[in-house]
Design an enzyme around this catalytic site. Sequence first.
Site, short mmCIF file in Angstrom:
data_model
loop_
_atom_site.label_atom_id
_atom_site.label_comp_id
_atom_site.label_asym_id
_atom_site.label_seq_id
_atom_site.Cartn_x
_atom_site.Cartn_y
_atom_site.Cartn_z
N ARG A 265 0.85 -1.18 0.00
CA ARG A 265 0.00 0.00 0.00
C ARG A 265 0.90 1.25 0.00
NH1 ARG A 265 -3.32 3.02 4.68
NH2 ARG A 265 -3.90 4.68 3.26
N HIS B 204 -3.03 10.95 0.49
CA HIS B 204 -2.52 10.69 1.83
C HIS B 204 -1.87 11.98 2.35
CE1 HIS B 204 -1.19 7.22 4.62
NE2 HIS B 204 -0.93 8.35 5.25
N GLU C 46 -7.60 8.32 6.07
CA GLU C 46 -7.91 8.93 7.36
C GLU C 46 -8.54 10.31 7.26
OE1 GLU C 46 -4.52 8.65 9.96
OE2 GLU C 46 -4.50 6.49 9.88
N ASN D 129 -8.01 1.96 9.59
CA ASN D 129 -6.69 2.17 10.19
C ASN D 129 -6.90 2.24 11.69
OD1 ASN D 129 -5.96 2.55 7.55
ND2 ASN D 129 -5.12 4.60 7.82
N TYR E 278 -5.01 1.94 15.71
CA TYR E 278 -3.81 1.84 16.54
C TYR E 278 -4.09 1.67 18.02
CZ TYR E 278 -1.17 3.39 12.44
OH TYR E 278 -0.62 3.47 11.19
N GLU F 272 -4.16 -0.09 8.05
CA GLU F 272 -3.00 0.31 8.86
C GLU F 272 -3.17 -0.22 10.27
OE1 GLU F 272 -1.82 4.45 9.13
OE2 GLU F 272 -2.05 4.73 6.96
#
Length: 506
Positions: free
Chosen positions: A97, A142, A187, A330, A332, A399
Amino acid sequence: MAVTTWSIIGLLALCHSSIAGYTKFPPGFTFGVATASHQIEGAWNVSGKSENVWDRLTHTRPELIADGTNGDIACDSYHRLHEDVEELVALGVHFYRFSLSWSRILPTGRIDYVNPDGIRYYNELLDLLAENNIEPLVTLFHWDLPQSLQDLGGWANPKMIDYFYDYSDFCFKEFGGKIKSWITFNEPYEICEDAYGDEKKAPAIDSHGVGNYLCSDTLLKAHAESYHLYNETYRPVQNGRIFISINSIWYEPSDPENSELVALAEVANQFKFGWFAHPIFTVEGGYPKVMVENIARQSEAEGLRKPRLEQFDAYWIQRIKGTSDFLGINHYTTHLITGAGVDPIAKSPSWLKDIGAVTTMEVGGDSASEWLRVVPTGFANLLRWCKISYNDPPIYITENGFSDRGDLEDYGRIKYFNDYLSEILNVINDDKVNVLGYTAWTLMDNFEWRAGFSERFGFYYVNITDPARPRTPKLSVQYYRELIDNHELPHFDRYKDPSVRTARRC
Ligand SMILES: *[C@@H]1O[C@H](CO)[C@@H](O)[C@H](O)[C@H]1NC(C)=O
Ligand SMILES: *[C@@H]1O[C@H](CO)[C@@H](O)[C@H](O)[C@H]1NC(C)=O
Ligand SMILES: *[C@@H]1O[C@H](CO)[C@@H](O)[C@H](O)[C@H]1NC(C)=O
């Protein structure tokens, strides 16, 4: 007797795997690794590339970057794409990606001038990937907006819908023969809230509570127009797929028994994830009801004639609905909701104030990033919530990753991957969440936005004091390679930090 035997076997299995019950990934599940143009390419002012918003921010306000670095050279991937591809081959990934730099391809931001070197660069990368059987998964945007378009207001300017349409059209036409998987936006929350509602990301327009919502209006419409263009014009010939990658900090109540906190956590998740997911992935479409209501109420209290966030009209609700082939996530970390009211750090007006809840960071394992606490179970909860909230969509994790200061024996990163992937296996098997693939962030240590190179997420260590930007594999390369080759989580005991002794009762 039989019961006892099974209990013992069960216990042994639990001890043996220590964390993961499930270790095998479903057939067809794919693994990749991600990067972004501005974070790795460098070559900011060569061969016709124009200035983007991150070039402008880092050059004019270097004090905003933790270590004073910038993306001028970054990992020098512009000159070192052969090395990048060798690293991908060493990892054994199914897909890569990466993102296209708009200002390298179309320096004015418009399609009136094409930079031939931009076309050459990405074709060279795509050809190298094809030679090595690595599938490209390409992000159109991005974060590195051409500065010339920012000068016109950037994502707060509705005209961006047209500019993004033209840019997408150009990329589909030029590269679409070689690319089967596209992501429109990476995002959107970070783009709108952090860059137009705060100074956390370029262009750092601190129009809190206002610019962030103008941005989401434009961005969602731009996404939808790009999707429809691909769906109607390019998909019949190119046969690819196109989707969006939505990021989330998952919010959980600090006390799961407290129904007020449970309700507030739901509100926060609607504000964070639902802001961009609800208009695309629900049957009713449009922004989440609680968002529209909260912001209308607060706007009225502020004496405004119209709410700072306007709901889409019937045309746009329809136009935006269903415009993503997959849900890209994505993820985290998880944070906590600890109370009702205005968060002490919230500006007025602002997205955070509009939520009406107090947030704190989860108590969990630390990374090098203040915001990133290791809370694997939060990922499972987010994935279950997505299945329920969005009618069981097919999901790609686009991600997921962990930061440290650049350890070569990166046990913290390996443990993070092991524990988060275990949770993904849990929800695939126990809750039938339809997760189809996983993307680790990131191929190599890179320019981590305002953290510069101080927070490192890479499989490869990059020495930024050396002009050759040498890359050194960390231990996690071996771990991920083994995982991909066997389609199974490696035995974690072999990758445990030997300096950390854990008592085991088995
Ligand atoms: C490009 O930027 C570098 C700084 O990163 C500077 O030294 C160099 O002079 C610039 N080159 C051109 C052609 O402007
Ligand atoms: C995509 O195109 C197909 C075929 O024309 C159509 O049936 C479908 O409704 C389109 N998707 C959206 C979200 O408009
Ligand atoms: C990074 O490169 C510099 C310059 O070549 C060298 O002096 C230094 O030892 C390197 N650091 C590491 C950790 O390899």
